[in-house]
Write an enzyme that holds these catalytic residues in place. Structure first.
Site, short mmCIF file in Angstrom:
data_model
loop_
_atom_site.label_atom_id
_atom_site.label_comp_id
_atom_site.label_asym_id
_atom_site.label_seq_id
_atom_site.Cartn_x
_atom_site.Cartn_y
_atom_site.Cartn_z
N LYS A 136 43.37 30.65 39.53
CA LYS A 136 44.61 31.03 38.84
C LYS A 136 45.79 31.16 39.80
O LYS A 136 46.92 30.80 39.45
CB LYS A 136 44.41 32.32 38.07
CG LYS A 136 44.30 33.58 38.91
CD LYS A 136 44.21 34.82 38.06
CE LYS A 136 44.09 36.08 38.93
NZ LYS A 136 45.30 36.33 39.72
N THR A 137 45.53 31.67 41.01
CA THR A 137 46.63 31.84 41.97
C THR A 137 47.20 30.48 42.38
O THR A 137 48.41 30.30 42.50
CB THR A 137 46.15 32.61 43.21
OG1 THR A 137 45.58 33.85 42.81
CG2 THR A 137 47.30 32.87 44.16
N ASP A 166 51.50 37.81 36.91
CA ASP A 166 50.09 37.74 37.29
C ASP A 166 49.37 38.99 36.77
O ASP A 166 49.98 40.06 36.65
CB ASP A 166 49.97 37.65 38.82
CG ASP A 166 48.57 37.24 39.26
OD1 ASP A 166 47.78 36.77 38.41
OD2 ASP A 166 48.27 37.38 40.46
N GLU A 167 48.07 38.86 36.50
CA GLU A 167 47.23 39.98 36.05
C GLU A 167 47.84 40.68 34.83
O GLU A 167 47.93 41.91 34.76
CB GLU A 167 47.03 41.00 37.19
CG GLU A 167 46.46 40.41 38.47
CD GLU A 167 44.99 40.02 38.35
OE1 GLU A 167 44.41 40.18 37.25
OE2 GLU A 167 44.42 39.54 39.35
N GLN A 214 38.68 40.96 32.31
CA GLN A 214 38.76 41.74 33.55
C GLN A 214 39.76 42.89 33.45
O GLN A 214 40.25 43.38 34.46
CB GLN A 214 39.15 40.83 34.72
CG GLN A 214 38.11 39.77 35.05
CD GLN A 214 38.41 39.04 36.34
OE1 GLN A 214 38.30 39.58 37.44
NE2 GLN A 214 38.80 37.78 36.23
N ARG A 216 31.95 39.02 41.27
CA ARG A 216 32.38 39.11 42.67
C ARG A 216 31.44 38.32 43.57
O ARG A 216 31.78 38.02 44.71
CB ARG A 216 32.37 40.57 43.16
CG ARG A 216 33.31 41.56 42.47
CD ARG A 216 34.71 41.05 42.32
NE ARG A 216 34.89 40.41 41.03
CZ ARG A 216 35.89 39.61 40.73
NH1 ARG A 216 36.80 39.33 41.64
NH2 ARG A 216 36.00 39.04 39.54
#
Length: 794
Positions: A60-61, A252-253, A283, A637
């Site tokens: 995504k980044t 973002d987020e 998330q 993770r």
């Protein structure tokens, strides 16, 4: 609240494409190479609202930063016309670095790429006078208070109303007010039911607190966004200025936004509607601090006609890990839905193992880590300790691992420990700098007026406070007035005179652009006697404190002035540990968000611990779904191997309790899980965990081959040697533990030490510790005579 009618004002008038934009559009775009189809669609969908639903490890980044690069390359907007916000300074730095690698110097012209708070403080400084009223309003040079200063200010307000601070602590009020600010509730629009909180004082104390902040020319973190929203709502002309400036908005987020951030974004995006929100509803794990997962779930309702693009191709984890995580999260009802997949093949299944107790769990994980470090797991190969992480649900779980690792000499680090800027000497130095920048900062004055000792007792400080209050002055001005009238004499008066005169000189130097701010900061610490105080201190930690002060002065070199540095510290609070040696990382699941490790251990998967009983009790099904999202975050993770462990018995608050495996375990898809629990672990029927013996996972455990490792063999030998749990019989905490104590009894608490019982209410004790009064559940303490530091896992 402003009316968010999307039916008007969004149609962009047709206009010819500028020549510069047409020329820039003809340039090649090598940065698009290597993007998958979904990522490229996200990059090229530039106009109109877009929700980029990005799963864990899906790049995504890269998509977000490439989208910014594409906007600049096509000439759709200049760098200063793009607003890009995220939650952490680390994420903001990473975005800047990536855009810099794509486009070079253009990133230097992006002043509006940062966190919500860092962008909001820039906006607020330009319109500070609009906060308050004609008689008292904010000034552009306002100070941003940290939590410590907020608590001290609230304690003063509580004391002024003669409220018992022991029963109604300032930290509770701080949490209440922060929650209101996260929801953009000012004292004026606080719901009637909520203003009666805090024993009926909540609304008044909130109003008093906001008034006192204006008097101090200060704000707290919650104010940064709330003040911006209230300015935008009350002053449409100001809102239009910022809407015209920000042609494109990227977030973002987005799943972690609270109500204030949501309103801030919607107001700014109302004009152009060119907003791209990147997030993952699966998330969203910060509901306990105000995050609203509903913000991302209703994006299409908020922005009709929005494009929803799903990033589902994972570049981080193996197929087994992704399948296990996807199977688990599918049990949640409140989600938009997506399925992670990968082109990668092979990999180890997610491992699941139960242990007799938490100590056996820690021993086995320690042995496994040593095996990975030594290269004894042929399917994984030799691994650095830096590649391994232990992610726990609650911080008290860390103790068993820390004790075990110290015993066997296994290096480890705890992520999320005390931060550099939270240390005493750094807070003191920062208070000196704050007062030099803003002489009206009374909280900074109170912290340092007698540090180092200047012979000023409580009576002298009260004299200063009374003078300031009676004459409407700041405390620094009040101190100067008291000195001038010789209200404080002797050694203390002389030292106070020197202090006020020095502070006046330092403030003048702050305003003088010719004075080097790094040299000024060093001079402030030297001339105030603060550096000499630690040089003369004989405690063994004094040299370390001096080193920290040197590091602080060094950090100033990266900033143009003291005010910029103070603002940075208030917003960042980063701690660069500088540790280079190999270490296992131990942290909570919440702290692990955004991180990734080749090998991940997930201990403590037991009902009541994970999912947390408190979360389920307080939030019901909503809390359970957030706990499940937290489990999903933990599993994802892992890049190569994830291991889930649980214990049949766990020591909680000094007592052994039986436990059942987490309900999340039965939601894992069996085809992607390898059960390693030795047959018969619960076969003896010890404790409530014996119920697990009838589950399908236990049936599979009875058929698996013996796990062939030295640690496993040793654990099997120990298990065979103790057919009956002689030394540890699981017990349940007493239903009425307070009955064991009486007023005046001496008790022991692992964190606060020895104390005296001062009051008893049902199962709660009021205990006087050396650090002050604490209200504690009786099950958390022991009689002082029988206390053992090994009994409570903090």
């Amino acid at each position: 609240m402003s009316d968010f009618d999307d039916s008007d004002a969004f149609e962009a008038a047709a206009a010819p494409v500028p020549l510069s934009q047409r020329a820039m559009a003809a340039r090649p775009a090598p940065y698009l190479d290597g993007l998958n189809d979904a990522q490229r669609a996200a990059v090229e969908a530039l106009d109109g609202p877009v929700l980029l639903l990005a799963g864990a490890g899906t790049g995504k980044t890269r998509a977000l930063t490439t989208r910014i690069a594409h906007l600049l390359t096509l000439g759709k907007a200049r760098p200063g016309q793009i607003l890009a916000v995220t939650f952490t300074n680390k994420a903001a730095r990473e975005m800047k670095d990536r855009i810099g690698r794509l486009l070079g110097e253009m990133v230097e012209g992006m002043p509006w790429l940062g966190t919500f708070h860092s962008v909001s403080v820039k906006i607020l400084r330009r319109h500070a006078e609009l906060v308050g009223d004609a008689t008292l309003h904010l000034k552009p040079s306002f100070t941003i208070l940290d939590t410590d200063d907020q608590i001290r200010l609230m304690k003063q307000l509580i004391a002024a109303e003669n409220i018992d601070e022991k029963r109604w602590p300032a930290r509770q009020l701080a949490g209440l007010i922060d929650g209101w600010k996260n929801r953009c509730l000012t004292p004026a629009n606080l719901p009637r039911g909520e203003e009666r909180a805090f024993d009926g004082w909540g609304g008044k104390l909130y109003a008093d607190y906001q008034r006192r902040l204006l008097e101090l020319n200060a704000v707290d973190f919650g104010d940064l966004l709330m003040h911006c929203v209230t300015i935008f709502q009350a002053h449409p002309d100001v809102l239009q200025q910022w809407q015209d400036r920000f042609r494109y908005i990227l977030v973002d987020e987005y799943q972690d936004t609270n109500v204030a951030q949501y309103m801030w974004l919607r107001l700014l995006a109302k004009a152009h509607r060119n907003i791209c929100c990147v997030g993952d509803d699966d998330q969203s794990i910060y509901g306990w601090r105000g995050a609203e997962v509903g913000n991302i779930l209703r994006f299409e309702t908020d922005f009709p006609g929005a494009q929803v693009i799903r990033l589902e191709q994972n570049y981080r984890s193996t197929p087994h890990i992704l399948a296990a995580a996807s199977g688990l999260i599918a049990a949640n009802k409140g989600r938009l839905g997506k399925t992670l997949w990968t082109d990668a093949t092979g990999g180890e299944p997610v491992r699941l193992i139960g242990h007799w107790d938490s100590e056996a769990e820690a021993r086995w994980i320690g042995e496994e880590i040593e095996a990975f470090q030594g290269g004894h797991r042929h399917s994984i190969g030799r691994r650095s300790l830096n590649d391994i992480a232990i992610l726990v649900r609650a911080s008290h779980q860390m103790r068993a691992f820390e004790d075990r690792f110290m015993t066997i000499g296994l290096p480890y680090r705890v992520i999320g420990g005390p931060r550099f800027y939270e240390r005493q000497e750094i807070r003191d130095a920062m208070a000196y700098f704050r007062l030099a920048v803003s002489p009206s900062d009374d909280l900074a004055f109170e912290r340092i007026v007698n540090v180092p000792k200047r012979g000023l007792g409580d009576k002298a400080v009260q004299t200063i406070q009374r003078e300031a209050r009676d004459r409407g002055l700041s405390l620094l001005e009040g101190a100067a007035s008291v000195v001038a009238t010789q209200g404080i004499g002797g050694k203390g008066g002389a030292a106070l005179r020197q202090f006020t005169e020095s502070m006046g000189r330092w403030h003048a130097d702050v305003l003088d652009s010719r004075v080097n701010h790094v040299e000024l900061a060093e001079r402030i610490l030297d001339e105030s006697g603060y550096t000499a105080m630690w040089q003369n201190d004989k405690n063994p930690d004094a040299p370390g404190r001096l080193d920290n002060l040197k590091e602080l002065i060094k950090a100033l070199e990266e900033f143009e002035n003291l005010q910029g540095f103070l603002e940075h510290v208030a917003l960042v609070m980063d701690n660069d540990s500088g540790e280079q040696a190999e270490q296992v990382s131990i942290m909570t699941l919440h702290a692990a968000k955004g991180l990734e490790y080749p090998i991940v251990f997930l201990p403590g998967w037991e009902d009541g611990l994970f999912p947390s009983q408190r979360s389920m009790d307080e939030s019901g099904m909503k809390g359970l779904e957030e706990e499940r999202r937290l489990a999903y975050v933990g599993i994802t993770r892992a890049e190569e191997l994830a291991t889930i462990t649980f214990a049949g018995n766990r020591r909680m608050y000094g007592q052994w309790q039986s436990s059942l495996p987490s309900r999340f375990i039965d939601e894992l898809p069996e085809g992607h899980v390898e059960v390693l629990t030795p047959p018969g672990l619960y076969g003896g029927g010890y404790g409530a965990a014996a119920a697990f013996a009838t589950s399908s996972m236990h049936d599979r455990a009875a058929k698996v081959d013996v796990y062939n490792s030295p640690g496993w063999k040793r654990m099997q030998e120990r298990s065979a040697a103790r057919a009956q749990p002689v030394h540890r019989t699981p017990v349940i905490i007493d239903a009425e533990p307070a009955a064991r104590f009486a007023v005046g009894d001496r008790v022991f608490h692992q964190k606060f030490g020895n104390g005296t019982v001062m009051g008893i209410a049902e199962d709660t004790l009021t205990v006087e510790f050396p650090t002050g009064f604490k209200t504690i559940k009786a099950g958390y303490v022991q009689p002082a005579s029988g206390a053992s530091t090994d009994d409570v896992p903090f």
